[in-house]
Design a protein around this motif. Structure first.
Motif, PDB file in Angstrom:
ATOM      1  N   UNK A 166     -12.834  40.178  72.282  1.00 50.28           N
ATOM      2  CA  UNK A 166     -12.906  38.738  72.061  1.00 50.28           C
ATOM      3  C   UNK A 166     -12.598  38.421  70.608  1.00 50.28           C
ATOM      4  N   UNK A 167     -11.764  37.412  70.394  1.00 50.98           N
ATOM      5  CA  UNK A 167     -11.413  36.944  69.052  1.00 50.98           C
ATOM      6  C   UNK A 167     -12.171  35.651  68.775  1.00 50.98           C
ATOM      7  N   UNK A 168     -12.841  35.605  67.640  1.00 49.53           N
ATOM      8  CA  UNK A 168     -13.655  34.420  67.358  1.00 49.53           C
ATOM      9  C   UNK A 168     -12.786  33.197  67.140  1.00 49.53           C
ATOM     10  N   UNK A 169     -13.202  32.095  67.777  1.00 50.00           N
ATOM     11  CA  UNK A 169     -12.549  30.801  67.596  1.00 50.00           C
ATOM     12  C   UNK A 169     -13.592  29.730  67.892  1.00 50.00           C
ATOM     13  N   UNK A 170     -13.654  28.650  67.093  1.00 48.31           N
ATOM     14  CA  UNK A 170     -14.705  27.650  67.291  1.00 48.31           C
ATOM     15  C   UNK A 170     -14.563  26.861  68.594  1.00 48.31           C
ATOM     16  N   UNK A 171     -13.355  26.775  69.161  1.00 48.15           N
ATOM     17  CA  UNK A 171     -13.148  25.922  70.333  1.00 48.15           C
ATOM     18  C   UNK A 171     -12.556  26.644  71.534  1.00 48.15           C
ATOM     19  N   UNK A 172     -11.654  27.582  71.294  1.00 48.89           N
ATOM     20  CA  UNK A 172     -10.906  28.187  72.379  1.00 48.89           C
ATOM     21  C   UNK A 172     -11.392  29.607  72.675  1.00 48.89           C
ATOM     22  N   UNK A 173     -11.425  29.988  73.957  1.00 50.03           N
ATOM     23  CA  UNK A 173     -11.681  31.394  74.287  1.00 50.03           C
ATOM     24  C   UNK A 173     -10.416  32.215  74.037  1.00 50.03           C
ATOM     25  N   UNK A 174     -10.509  33.193  73.151  1.00 50.89           N
ATOM     26  CA  UNK A 174      -9.356  34.008  72.782  1.00 50.89           C
ATOM     27  C   UNK A 174      -9.720  35.487  72.845  1.00 50.89           C
ATOM     28  N   UNK A 181      -8.313  27.665  77.970  1.00 47.91           N
ATOM     29  CA  UNK A 181      -8.450  26.237  77.659  1.00 47.91           C
ATOM     30  C   UNK A 181      -9.711  25.948  76.858  1.00 47.91           C
ATOM     31  N   UNK A 182      -9.734  24.794  76.247  1.00 46.56           N
ATOM     32  CA  UNK A 182     -10.885  24.410  75.432  1.00 46.56           C
ATOM     33  C   UNK A 182     -12.126  24.241  76.291  1.00 46.56           C
ATOM     34  N   UNK A 183     -11.978  23.605  77.445  1.00 50.27           N
ATOM     35  CA  UNK A 183     -13.093  23.407  78.365  1.00 50.27           C
ATOM     36  C   UNK A 183     -12.836  24.260  79.600  1.00 50.27           C
ATOM     37  N   UNK A 184     -13.664  25.273  79.784  1.00 50.97           N
ATOM     38  CA  UNK A 184     -13.501  26.169  80.922  1.00 50.97           C
ATOM     39  C   UNK A 184     -14.282  25.591  82.090  1.00 50.97           C
ATOM     40  N   UNK A 185     -13.615  24.761  82.869  1.00 51.79           N
ATOM     41  CA  UNK A 185     -14.244  24.107  84.011  1.00 51.79           C
ATOM     42  C   UNK A 185     -13.321  24.237  85.208  1.00 51.79           C
ATOM     43  N   UNK A 186     -13.845  24.742  86.329  1.00 55.48           N
ATOM     44  CA  UNK A 186     -13.018  24.977  87.509  1.00 55.48           C
ATOM     45  C   UNK A 186     -13.205  23.897  88.563  1.00 55.48           C
ATOM     46  N   UNK A 187     -13.570  22.694  88.152  1.00 61.14           N
ATOM     47  CA  UNK A 187     -13.834  21.618  89.099  1.00 61.14           C
ATOM     48  C   UNK A 187     -12.521  21.141  89.717  1.00 61.14           C
TER      49      UNK A 187
END
Length: 318
Positions: free
Chosen positions: A208-216, A233-239
């Motif tokens: 995992x790479x640190x990022x304040x907003x994105x999962x990297x 994505x910034x918001x990980x939501x599968x709705x």
């Protein structure tokens, strides 16, 4: 008249039927049409007969000197019955044993099995997955190997060992995830997973790479050299829709594939943590890196889509 009676009473030499009656079965000397040589032997590309199979003939009458084979396991424990396995292709040069299946595919589907005990009680059980190709043929079967206390105390942040077996029942890939920090506010001790193929031999890592907003994430080879990047994505939501994690080149300018969490319906999403994923990558990608992509998919599943009871955990984002 006597001559005619003699002919009527004469019998076929092999059927004991009077002249004029057709025999009920072909005589033993019958060999079929010209060129017929009996049942063909095993055909190329098909697995040998199951262990203990006696060949043609009535059950209970084994054929002497019948060779035994190391047979594929068509229905793994916990796997759905009747799902065909992908035939094993010829292994490429320098390919770890069991990874030859990955050499001929550019897409993988991962289906997590629903655990009834977990649905009814919220008691976390070991996860099980079917790994298939785009034709629906099973390529591997994966099962988590974690103790009860770790599963239910650490939740989706738990360390785990995931064992992936092929159609021969052999463990070909092992995934090892250590216990790490689950908060994005802390840049140290971030998530990672080690991919071994065969077990005990590392072929790559997902860091995992640190990022304040994105999962990297960063994909590394066995020498811990950076190979590819993964960005979500910034918001990980599968709705009501799929969630895509793009696989990119090191400079992040070129997208070479993606890991997608598929929407499975409101009921399954609400009451279970059984997720479906798809992985796309270049066909000519090294089989070791394809195995590492499978490991990345499982890490993403545990970080963002694994639930404990009825609470969805977004450990890598929230």
């Amino acid at each position: 008249m006597d001559k005619q009676n003699t002919q009527m009473n004469a019998s076929h030499p092999e059927t004991n039927l009077p002249v004029g009656y057709p025999p009920q079965y072909p005589p033993t000397a019958f060999q079929g049409p010209p060129g017929y040589n009996g049942y063909p032997g095993p055909q190329a590309g098909y697995p040998p007969p199951p262990a203990g199979h006696s060949g043609p003939g009535p059950a209970g009458f084994p054929v002497p000197n019948q060779p035994m084979y190391n047979q594929p396991v068509y229905n793994q424990p916990g796997g759905a019955a009747g799902i065909p396995w992908m035939p094993a292709p010829p292994p490429p040069l320098n390919c770890p044993p069991g990874l030859e299946y990955l050499s001929q595919i550019d897409q993988i589907l991962i289906h997590q099995q629903i655990e009834l005990l977990e649905v009814l009680t919220g008691f976390e059980t070991n996860n099980k997955y079917e790994i298939k190709n785009s034709f629906g043929q099973r390529v591997y079967f994966a099962a988590e190997d974690t103790d009860c206390c770790t599963r239910n105390c650490c939740g989706p942040s738990r360390p785990f060992t995931l064992r992936i077996i092929d159609n021969m029942g052999q463990e070909v890939i092992t995934l090892e995830r250590p216990l790490r920090c689950s908060s994005c506010c802390c840049p140290c001790c971030l998530q990672e997973i080690e991919i071994q193929a065969p077990p005990g031999v590392p072929v790559g890592y997902v860091i995992q790479t640190w990022h304040p907003c994105l999962p990297k994430f960063t994909i590394q080879n066995e020498k811990r050299e950076d190979v590819l990047k993964i960005s979500g994505p910034c918001v990980v939501c599968s709705c009501c829709g799929d969630v895509d994690f793009e696989i990119k080149s090191l400079d992040e300018q070129c997208v070479v594939g993606k890991i997608s969490k598929h929407w499975t319906g409101i009921l399954r999403e609400a009451f279970t943590d059984a997720d479906n994923f798809g992985i796309q990558f270049p066909l000519d990608l090294d089989v070791k890196m394809k195995a590492v992509m499978i490991g990345a998919c499982f890490l993403i599943d545990f970080m963002f889509f694994e639930s404990t009871g009825s609470q969805e955990q977004k450990s890598g984002v929230w």
